[in-house]
Design a protein around this motif. Structure first.
Motif, PDB file in Angstrom:
ATOM      1  N   MET A  78      -6.551  -6.230  17.680  1.00 38.77           N
ATOM      2  CA  MET A  78      -6.433  -6.221  16.212  1.00 38.77           C
ATOM      3  C   MET A  78      -7.790  -5.941  15.573  1.00 38.77           C
ATOM      4  O   MET A  78      -8.811  -6.442  16.031  1.00 38.77           O
ATOM      5  CB  MET A  78      -5.907  -7.591  15.748  1.00 38.77           C
ATOM      6  CG  MET A  78      -5.443  -7.576  14.323  1.00 38.77           C
ATOM      7  SD  MET A  78      -5.021  -9.236  13.748  1.00 38.77           S
ATOM      8  CE  MET A  78      -3.532  -9.576  14.694  1.00 38.77           C
ATOM      9  N   ARG A  79      -7.766  -5.135  14.531  1.00 46.96           N
ATOM     10  CA  ARG A  79      -8.998  -4.847  13.780  1.00 46.96           C
ATOM     11  C   ARG A  79      -9.542  -6.115  13.139  1.00 46.96           C
ATOM     12  O   ARG A  79      -8.785  -6.898  12.576  1.00 46.96           O
ATOM     13  CB  ARG A  79      -8.669  -3.867  12.641  1.00 46.96           C
ATOM     14  CG  ARG A  79      -9.014  -2.445  12.968  1.00 46.96           C
ATOM     15  CD  ARG A  79      -8.979  -1.590  11.721  1.00 46.96           C
ATOM     16  NE  ARG A  79      -7.661  -1.619  11.061  1.00 46.96           N
ATOM     17  CZ  ARG A  79      -7.426  -1.032   9.901  1.00 46.96           C
ATOM     18  NH1 ARG A  79      -8.402  -0.412   9.255  1.00 46.96           N
ATOM     19  NH2 ARG A  79      -6.234  -1.071   9.355  1.00 46.96           N
ATOM     20  N   THR A  80     -10.834  -6.308  13.190  1.00 45.95           N
ATOM     21  CA  THR A  80     -11.377  -7.436  12.429  1.00 45.95           C
ATOM     22  C   THR A  80     -11.552  -6.988  10.983  1.00 45.95           C
ATOM     23  O   THR A  80     -11.752  -5.809  10.703  1.00 45.95           O
ATOM     24  CB  THR A  80     -12.735  -7.912  12.999  1.00 45.95           C
ATOM     25  OG1 THR A  80     -13.594  -6.778  13.054  1.00 45.95           O
ATOM     26  CG2 THR A  80     -12.570  -8.532  14.367  1.00 45.95           C
ATOM     27  N   VAL A  81     -11.471  -7.950  10.085  1.00 48.03           N
ATOM     28  CA  VAL A  81     -11.474  -7.604   8.673  1.00 48.03           C
ATOM     29  C   VAL A  81     -12.904  -7.588   8.147  1.00 48.03           C
ATOM     30  O   VAL A  81     -13.648  -8.537   8.341  1.00 48.03           O
ATOM     31  CB  VAL A  81     -10.636  -8.630   7.873  1.00 48.03           C
ATOM     32  CG1 VAL A  81     -10.541  -8.225   6.415  1.00 48.03           C
ATOM     33  CG2 VAL A  81      -9.245  -8.776   8.485  1.00 48.03           C
ATOM     34  N   ASN A  82     -13.259  -6.497   7.497  1.00 51.66           N
ATOM     35  CA  ASN A  82     -14.561  -6.432   6.836  1.00 51.66           C
ATOM     36  C   ASN A  82     -14.381  -6.942   5.398  1.00 51.66           C
ATOM     37  O   ASN A  82     -13.992  -6.203   4.499  1.00 51.66           O
ATOM     38  CB  ASN A  82     -15.066  -4.992   6.861  1.00 51.66           C
ATOM     39  CG  ASN A  82     -16.471  -4.880   6.282  1.00 51.66           C
ATOM     40  OD1 ASN A  82     -16.855  -5.675   5.408  1.00 51.66           O
ATOM     41  ND2 ASN A  82     -17.222  -3.910   6.754  1.00 51.66           N
ATOM     42  N   VAL A  83     -14.667  -8.234   5.230  1.00 49.50           N
ATOM     43  CA  VAL A  83     -14.337  -8.883   3.959  1.00 49.50           C
ATOM     44  C   VAL A  83     -15.167  -8.332   2.794  1.00 49.50           C
ATOM     45  O   VAL A  83     -14.663  -8.190   1.684  1.00 49.50           O
ATOM     46  CB  VAL A  83     -14.482 -10.423   4.061  1.00 49.50           C
ATOM     47  CG1 VAL A  83     -14.232 -11.086   2.714  1.00 49.50           C
ATOM     48  CG2 VAL A  83     -13.515 -10.972   5.098  1.00 49.50           C
ATOM     49  N   SER A  84     -16.417  -7.986   3.060  1.00 51.45           N
ATOM     50  CA  SER A  84     -17.223  -7.503   1.930  1.00 51.45           C
ATOM     51  C   SER A  84     -16.742  -6.130   1.451  1.00 51.45           C
ATOM     52  O   SER A  84     -16.692  -5.861   0.258  1.00 51.45           O
ATOM     53  CB  SER A  84     -18.716  -7.500   2.273  1.00 51.45           C
ATOM     54  OG  SER A  84     -18.948  -6.663   3.359  1.00 51.45           O
ATOM     55  N   GLU A  85     -16.319  -5.275   2.393  1.00 52.66           N
ATOM     56  CA  GLU A  85     -15.755  -3.973   1.994  1.00 52.66           C
ATOM     57  C   GLU A  85     -14.442  -4.157   1.232  1.00 52.66           C
ATOM     58  O   GLU A  85     -14.208  -3.512   0.211  1.00 52.66           O
ATOM     59  CB  GLU A  85     -15.453  -3.141   3.242  1.00 52.66           C
ATOM     60  CG  GLU A  85     -16.358  -1.954   3.410  1.00 52.66           C
ATOM     61  CD  GLU A  85     -15.994  -1.155   4.656  1.00 52.66           C
ATOM     62  OE1 GLU A  85     -14.781  -0.928   4.893  1.00 52.66           O
ATOM     63  OE2 GLU A  85     -16.934  -0.778   5.384  1.00 52.66           O
ATOM     64  N   LEU A  86     -13.597  -5.042   1.761  1.00 52.19           N
ATOM     65  CA  LEU A  86     -12.308  -5.317   1.114  1.00 52.19           C
ATOM     66  C   LEU A  86     -12.531  -5.824  -0.305  1.00 52.19           C
ATOM     67  O   LEU A  86     -11.888  -5.370  -1.261  1.00 52.19           O
ATOM     68  CB  LEU A  86     -11.540  -6.356   1.937  1.00 52.19           C
ATOM     69  CG  LEU A  86     -10.162  -6.785   1.405  1.00 52.19           C
ATOM     70  CD1 LEU A  86      -9.160  -5.641   1.478  1.00 52.19           C
ATOM     71  CD2 LEU A  86      -9.630  -7.986   2.190  1.00 52.19           C
ATOM     72  N   SER A  87     -13.476  -6.731  -0.449  1.00 51.68           N
ATOM     73  CA  SER A  87     -13.776  -7.312  -1.750  1.00 51.68           C
ATOM     74  C   SER A  87     -14.274  -6.256  -2.740  1.00 51.68           C
ATOM     75  O   SER A  87     -13.853  -6.236  -3.903  1.00 51.68           O
ATOM     76  CB  SER A  87     -14.812  -8.423  -1.560  1.00 51.68           C
ATOM     77  OG  SER A  87     -15.251  -8.874  -2.808  1.00 51.68           O
ATOM     78  N   LEU A  88     -15.119  -5.360  -2.262  1.00 51.80           N
ATOM     79  CA  LEU A  88     -15.624  -4.290  -3.143  1.00 51.80           C
ATOM     80  C   LEU A  88     -14.502  -3.390  -3.629  1.00 51.80           C
ATOM     81  O   LEU A  88     -14.423  -3.046  -4.813  1.00 51.80           O
ATOM     82  CB  LEU A  88     -16.659  -3.434  -2.404  1.00 51.80           C
ATOM     83  CG  LEU A  88     -18.064  -4.025  -2.271  1.00 51.80           C
ATOM     84  CD1 LEU A  88     -18.926  -3.123  -1.399  1.00 51.80           C
ATOM     85  CD2 LEU A  88     -18.697  -4.203  -3.663  1.00 51.80           C
ATOM     86  N   ARG A  89     -13.623  -2.991  -2.688  1.00 50.84           N
ATOM     87  CA  ARG A  89     -12.525  -2.097  -3.076  1.00 50.84           C
ATOM     88  C   ARG A  89     -11.556  -2.806  -4.025  1.00 50.84           C
ATOM     89  O   ARG A  89     -11.089  -2.224  -5.005  1.00 50.84           O
ATOM     90  CB  ARG A  89     -11.777  -1.601  -1.824  1.00 50.84           C
ATOM     91  CG  ARG A  89     -12.521  -0.509  -1.064  1.00 50.84           C
ATOM     92  CD  ARG A  89     -11.600   0.160  -0.050  1.00 50.84           C
ATOM     93  NE  ARG A  89     -11.099  -0.820   0.897  1.00 50.84           N
ATOM     94  CZ  ARG A  89     -11.539  -0.945   2.151  1.00 50.84           C
ATOM     95  NH1 ARG A  89     -12.457  -0.132   2.632  1.00 50.84           N
ATOM     96  NH2 ARG A  89     -11.039  -1.879   2.931  1.00 50.84           N
ATOM     97  N   TYR A  90     -11.276  -4.075  -3.726  1.00 45.70           N
ATOM     98  CA  TYR A  90     -10.358  -4.866  -4.551  1.00 45.70           C
ATOM     99  C   TYR A  90     -10.912  -5.013  -5.976  1.00 45.70           C
ATOM    100  O   TYR A  90     -10.201  -4.781  -6.960  1.00 45.70           O
ATOM    101  CB  TYR A  90     -10.165  -6.231  -3.880  1.00 45.70           C
ATOM    102  CG  TYR A  90      -9.339  -7.240  -4.643  1.00 45.70           C
ATOM    103  CD1 TYR A  90      -8.061  -6.932  -5.104  1.00 45.70           C
ATOM    104  CD2 TYR A  90      -9.829  -8.531  -4.859  1.00 45.70           C
ATOM    105  CE1 TYR A  90      -7.302  -7.888  -5.773  1.00 45.70           C
ATOM    106  CE2 TYR A  90      -9.074  -9.487  -5.523  1.00 45.70           C
ATOM    107  CZ  TYR A  90      -7.811  -9.161  -5.984  1.00 45.70           C
ATOM    108  OH  TYR A  90      -7.066 -10.103  -6.644  1.00 45.70           O
ATOM    109  N   GLU A  91     -12.177  -5.367  -6.080  1.00 47.67           N
ATOM    110  CA  GLU A  91     -12.785  -5.532  -7.407  1.00 47.67           C
ATOM    111  C   GLU A  91     -12.800  -4.204  -8.161  1.00 47.67           C
ATOM    112  O   GLU A  91     -12.588  -4.168  -9.380  1.00 47.67           O
ATOM    113  CB  GLU A  91     -14.203  -6.105  -7.303  1.00 47.67           C
ATOM    114  CG  GLU A  91     -14.259  -7.539  -6.770  1.00 47.67           C
ATOM    115  CD  GLU A  91     -13.463  -8.545  -7.606  1.00 47.67           C
ATOM    116  OE1 GLU A  91     -13.341  -8.353  -8.836  1.00 47.67           O
ATOM    117  OE2 GLU A  91     -12.944  -9.511  -7.008  1.00 47.67           O
TER     118      GLU A  91
END
Ligand SMILES: *Cc1c(COP(=O)(O)O)cnc(C)c1O
Length: 226
Positions: free
Chosen positions: A1-14
């Motif tokens: 399973m891919r590990t989640v890059n939380v900072s990238e996810l957060s940037l895209r979400y914001e």
């Protein structure tokens, strides 16, 4: 399973949230995404998630927090209605009386009122599902509050043609918004018929311009699907 890059996810979400007016509901489309990816977005405060496949949703729903609002945005088979009705927040893809009858049966058995949107076929592609405008008019004109007492009619949903022709996309969303305004005067509960679900990652801007108040975004939040 891919590990989640939380900072990238957060940037895209914001970044996605910044483009949305306050009254627009963002449904994060989590089809094909892992429980870990959904959890990461949940931890960032997000609660509305959209899934297309019942089999996938049935695995994810019990593994994730109970206060998630699950949206069913795919083509729902009658045989699968019983599997989502106990917990679903909103079914976006209702396309006729037969599906409404099944939702009614299962919702009343669960002691719930299940909220739905009518899906309109506004795109050029034959593969997309939904009612024609005349079929939607007919369904709303014949809406029987006794027959569908456990169904909440909340609005319309549609997908535009997948094309670079931005004029075509604008025209399709414009038609759906006009139909939403028209049907608001015909439904049993105009106050509740508020939702206009249109717009995805690739056509968010024209959808908002046409008056969408619920957008379904996958790729722009989670990245490209593999
Ligand atoms: C996959 C899907 C979306 C999201 O698409 P993206 O391009 O990833 O934003 C929205 N609505 C429906 C019905 C979908 O199937």
């Amino acid at each position: 399973m891919r590990t989640v890059n939380v900072s990238e996810l957060s940037l895209r979400y914001e970044a996605v949230k910044r483009t949305l007016p306050a009254e627009v509901t963002l449904v994060a489309v989590s089809k094909t995404r892992s429980v870990d990816e959904i959890s990461a977005l949940y931890e960032l405060g997000h609660r509305d998630f959209g899934e297309n496949y019942v089999q996938e949703l049935r695995i994810k729903q019990p593994a994730l927090p109970g206060d998630i609002r699950w949206h069913f945005i795919g083509h729902l088979q009658r045989s699968n209605v019983r599997n989502v009705v106990p917990f679903i927040h909103l079914i976006h893809g209702v396309d006729g009386p037969a599906l409404l009858d099944e939702i009614q049966k299962r919702a009343s058995a669960s002691g719930r009122v299940v909220d739905v949107l009518l899906q309109l076929h506004i795109a050029r592609e034959e593969t997309k599902h939904g009612l024609t405008p005349d079929e939607a008019r007919e369904l709303v004109a014949g809406w029987d509050p006794n027959r569908w007492s456990a169904v909440g009619l909340r609005g319309l949903m549609g997908m535009a043609t997948n094309t670079d022709d931005s004029e075509l996309v604008r025209a399709e969303f414009g038609k759906l918004a006009a139909l939403h305004r028209e049907l608001k005067n015909q439904v049993p509960d105009p106050q509740d018929f508020k939702t206009l679900s249109m717009g995805m990652s690739g056509d968010l801007e024209p959808a908002l311009a046409a008056g969408s108040n619920m957008v379904r975004i996958g790729t722009a939040i989670f990245g490209e699907r593999s």
